[in-house]
Scaffold this active site. Structure first.
Site, PDB file in Angstrom:
ATOM      1  N   LYS A 123       5.219   0.317   7.958  1.00 38.24           N
ATOM      2  CA  LYS A 123       4.967   1.720   7.433  1.00 38.24           C
ATOM      3  C   LYS A 123       6.137   2.428   7.488  1.00 38.24           C
ATOM      4  O   LYS A 123       7.045   2.755   8.651  1.00 38.24           O
ATOM      5  CB  LYS A 123       3.976   2.444   8.152  1.00 38.24           C
ATOM      6  CG  LYS A 123       3.338   3.664   7.482  1.00 38.24           C
ATOM      7  CD  LYS A 123       2.319   4.326   8.055  1.00 38.24           C
ATOM      8  CE  LYS A 123       1.031   3.808   7.979  1.00 38.24           C
ATOM      9  NZ  LYS A 123      -0.123   3.895   8.294  1.00 38.24           N
ATOM     10  N   ARG A 169     -11.837   1.650   4.703  1.00 42.79           N
ATOM     11  CA  ARG A 169     -10.726   1.558   4.078  1.00 42.79           C
ATOM     12  C   ARG A 169      -9.519   1.692   5.231  1.00 42.79           C
ATOM     13  O   ARG A 169      -8.353   1.035   5.004  1.00 42.79           O
ATOM     14  CB  ARG A 169     -10.053   2.926   3.237  1.00 42.79           C
ATOM     15  CG  ARG A 169     -10.297   4.156   3.881  1.00 42.79           C
ATOM     16  CD  ARG A 169      -9.829   5.489   2.989  1.00 42.79           C
ATOM     17  NE  ARG A 169     -10.043   6.588   3.691  1.00 42.79           N
ATOM     18  CZ  ARG A 169     -11.170   7.211   3.689  1.00 42.79           C
ATOM     19  NH1 ARG A 169     -12.251   6.621   3.041  1.00 42.79           N
ATOM     20  NH2 ARG A 169     -11.301   8.371   4.656  1.00 42.79           N
ATOM     21  N   ASN A 170     -10.007   1.940   6.453  1.00 39.78           N
ATOM     22  CA  ASN A 170      -9.070   2.358   7.591  1.00 39.78           C
ATOM     23  C   ASN A 170      -9.446   1.005   8.694  1.00 39.78           C
ATOM     24  O   ASN A 170      -8.916   1.149   9.634  1.00 39.78           O
ATOM     25  CB  ASN A 170      -8.955   3.570   8.532  1.00 39.78           C
ATOM     26  CG  ASN A 170      -8.418   4.540   7.407  1.00 39.78           C
ATOM     27  OD1 ASN A 170      -7.194   4.270   6.673  1.00 39.78           O
ATOM     28  ND2 ASN A 170      -8.493   5.605   7.398  1.00 39.78           N
ATOM     29  N   ASP A 202      -4.595   2.767  11.975  1.00 33.10           N
ATOM     30  CA  ASP A 202      -4.266   4.290  11.593  1.00 33.10           C
ATOM     31  C   ASP A 202      -4.908   5.113  12.778  1.00 33.10           C
ATOM     32  O   ASP A 202      -4.996   6.571  12.829  1.00 33.10           O
ATOM     33  CB  ASP A 202      -4.844   4.881  10.334  1.00 33.10           C
ATOM     34  CG  ASP A 202      -3.898   4.608   9.358  1.00 33.10           C
ATOM     35  OD1 ASP A 202      -2.717   3.942   9.752  1.00 33.10           O
ATOM     36  OD2 ASP A 202      -4.060   4.834   8.043  1.00 33.10           O
ATOM     37  N   GLY A 208       0.843  -1.288  -0.049  1.00 39.57           N
ATOM     38  CA  GLY A 208      -0.229   0.061   0.157  1.00 39.57           C
ATOM     39  C   GLY A 208       1.037   1.176   0.026  1.00 39.57           C
ATOM     40  O   GLY A 208       2.150   1.377   0.564  1.00 39.57           O
ATOM     41  N   GLU A 209       0.160   2.297  -0.599  1.00 37.90           N
ATOM     42  CA  GLU A 209       0.882   3.663  -0.585  1.00 37.90           C
ATOM     43  C   GLU A 209       0.132   4.661   0.148  1.00 37.90           C
ATOM     44  O   GLU A 209      -1.009   5.051   0.035  1.00 37.90           O
ATOM     45  CB  GLU A 209       1.068   3.982  -1.825  1.00 37.90           C
ATOM     46  CG  GLU A 209       2.128   5.095  -2.143  1.00 37.90           C
ATOM     47  CD  GLU A 209       3.612   4.785  -1.868  1.00 37.90           C
ATOM     48  OE1 GLU A 209       4.191   5.725  -1.298  1.00 37.90           O
ATOM     49  OE2 GLU A 209       4.085   3.746  -2.410  1.00 37.90           O
ATOM     50  N   GLY A 210       0.721   4.649   1.552  1.00 37.23           N
ATOM     51  CA  GLY A 210      -0.128   5.725   2.389  1.00 37.23           C
ATOM     52  C   GLY A 210       0.242   7.189   2.040  1.00 37.23           C
ATOM     53  O   GLY A 210       1.143   7.305   1.044  1.00 37.23           O
ATOM     54  N   ALA A 218       5.376   4.439   1.897  1.00 40.93           N
ATOM     55  CA  ALA A 218       4.961   3.022   1.659  1.00 40.93           C
ATOM     56  C   ALA A 218       4.671   2.221   2.729  1.00 40.93           C
ATOM     57  O   ALA A 218       5.324   2.332   3.904  1.00 40.93           O
ATOM     58  CB  ALA A 218       5.955   2.520   0.640  1.00 40.93           C
ATOM     59  N   VAL A 219       3.586   1.096   2.494  1.00 40.47           N
ATOM     60  CA  VAL A 219       3.447   0.275   3.586  1.00 40.47           C
ATOM     61  C   VAL A 219       3.835  -0.978   3.020  1.00 40.47           C
ATOM     62  O   VAL A 219       3.565  -1.376   1.734  1.00 40.47           O
ATOM     63  CB  VAL A 219       1.960   0.385   3.930  1.00 40.47           C
ATOM     64  CG1 VAL A 219       1.877  -0.810   5.163  1.00 40.47           C
ATOM     65  CG2 VAL A 219       1.424   1.363   4.401  1.00 40.47           C
TER      66      VAL A 219
END
Length: 450
Positions: A221, A315-316, A329, A201-203, A207-208
């Site tokens: 993260k 999504r979180n 998060d 994933g791209e926070g 990046a994660v």
């Protein structure tokens, strides 16, 4: 003094070596982190799991101490050696009495935007200009760094183009080394023991990655920008205080290439994708209710800790391999509530009073939870379908509320509507919501999947 009984899930740090265990006992070394699995039969005896080896066995409470939460302290710094805008002569004064390898970093007064590394060596202070080029920092145009943290880490281990390796940071007055505090409390992990896998994933801030730490699957993260990393430090200290089955667990942090935040790995990804890729044919209403209850219990715990999430959305929320939903998060919930940054607010999830007057509270989280319920029972659809953000803002303000998703139980839609009361005081608390959801799940054993 009577010792406090530890509940399963409590993390402890070993006070000394125990390398020759008797049968059924756990072997560990001083500083190892152990997680209590269950309370043993003898006095002060616990069954624990070794966080590194994954082995389980009995331990004595007298040999370990509870892993402490880190106090939130604005003086905690990832860069205690950074002194901001000071002149060369001031830097020289601060580096007395001189010893080889004593150093600090300052902002360059002569070249705004650049930095200066000041190092004491052979009775004098040498000033190395750190140039900012193509978004990277360099002293000699040969070694390039993403940030100051990286640069200092490199020159602590390698002499490179400077006169001596950096031995001892000159701390800015009023700062404390975050590294020392994290290490003391048992939250600092070892980069050597981390294997990074692919990006999952791209926070917004970095990046994660999927990874492995001591044989345990983890999510990592990575925040490279030092200013952002410093801001995240406060959020990470929040995470050290929180332990709940429905919150993604912080395992620790690594200081290398900025900041790595290491959390438990959630195999099934975020709730939106989980619902979208499986749909009605696979996921029962009962399972949706379970997810809703999981999230509600995680949020009720945050509410009890007086923390506001501010970005609660499907999504979180992440789903574990055994289908437990956990809020993620939450440590990144902004600590100050004066974010004038409306551009970044997730408009479709944010309560009207938070959009308008930036009033965030547990009750604005409850509004977002109502939207999350809608997402859950519509199997991951985008809320307010076919409406622009401007329309959403205006219409909600005028009293518009979304219709119930297809086949959504009427009682659940009633809960959504209660979460969307215009007056925050009329919205239910997470505790009330949990009680109501539990009534919806009479046939379900609420302790499954723990």
């Amino acid at each position: 003094m009577a010792t406090k009984r530890w509940v399963p899930g409590t993390q402890c740090v070993a006070k000394n070596d125990h390398t020759k265990p008797k049968a059924a006992e756990l072997a560990y070394r001083k500083g190892d982190i152990l997680t209590i699995v269950e309370i043993g039969t003898g006095k002060g005896v616990y069954k624990a799991k070794h966080n590194k080896t994954g082995e389980e066995g009995l331990i004595s409470a007298s040999n370990v101490r509870e892993r402490e939460a880190i106090r939130i302290d604005p003086s905690l710094s990832l860069m205690p050696w950074f002194h901001g805008k000071i002149s060369g002569p001031e830097a020289v004064n601060k580096l007395r009495p001189m010893e080889d390898g004593l150093f600090l970093v300052r902002e360059s007064i002569r070249h705004p935007g650049d930095y200066v590394l000041c190092v004491s060596f052979a009775g004098e202070v040498i000033h190395y200009r750190v140039i900012y080029r193509d978004n990277k920092l360099t002293i000699d145009n040969a070694q390039f760094f993403y940030n100051l943290i990286d640069m200092i880490e490199f020159y602590t281990k390698n002499k490179g183009a400077i006169a001596t390796t950096l031995q001892k940071p000159k701390q800015k007055e009023g700062t404390k080394s975050a590294e020392a505090e994290l290490s003391k409390a048992g939250w600092l992990l070892d980069i050597e023991k981390l294997t990074l896998g692919e990006s999952i994933g791209e926070g917004e801030f970095g990046a994660v990655y999927e990874g492995e730490y001591m044989g345990q699957k983890v999510a990592v993260k990575n925040i490279k920008c030092d200013v952002t990393a410093q801001a995240f430090l406060e959020e990470t200290t929040v995470m050290t205080k929180l332990q709940h089955r429905n919150l993604v667990r912080l395992l620790g942090v690594i200081l290398h290439n900025g900041l790595h935040i290491v959390t438990e790995f959630m195999a099934k990804g975020n709730l939106v994708n989980f619902l979208r890729t499986r749909g009605r044919s696979v996921i029962t209403t009962n399972q949706l209710l379970r997810f809703a209850l999981d999230v509600c219990e995680g949020m009720e715990y945050l509410e009890s800790q007086k923390l506001v999430h501010r970005d609660l959305a499907a999504r979180n929320v992440l789903v574990s391999s055994d289908n437990v939903a956990k809020v993620s998060d939450f440590g990144l919930a902004k600590v100050d509530s004066k974010t004038a940054d409306n551009a970044k607010l997730p408009i479709k999830w944010t309560a009207p009073e938070a959009l308008k007057k930036e009033k965030f509270s547990t009750r604005s989280d409850v509004w977002s939870y109502g939207v999350l319920l809608w997402e859950t029972f519509s199997y991951g659809r985008q809320p307010y379908p076919k409406m622009s953000l401007k329309e959403v803002k205006e219409k909600v303000e005028q009293g518009y509320r979304m219709e119930a998703p297809e086949e959504c139980p009427p009682s659940v839609y009633t809960l959504m509507r209660a979460c969307w009361e215009a007056d925050p005081g009329k919205r239910p608390s997470f505790r009330k919501l949990r009680d109501k959801l539990k009534r919806e799940l009479p046939t379900c054993d609420t302790a499954t999947g723990s």
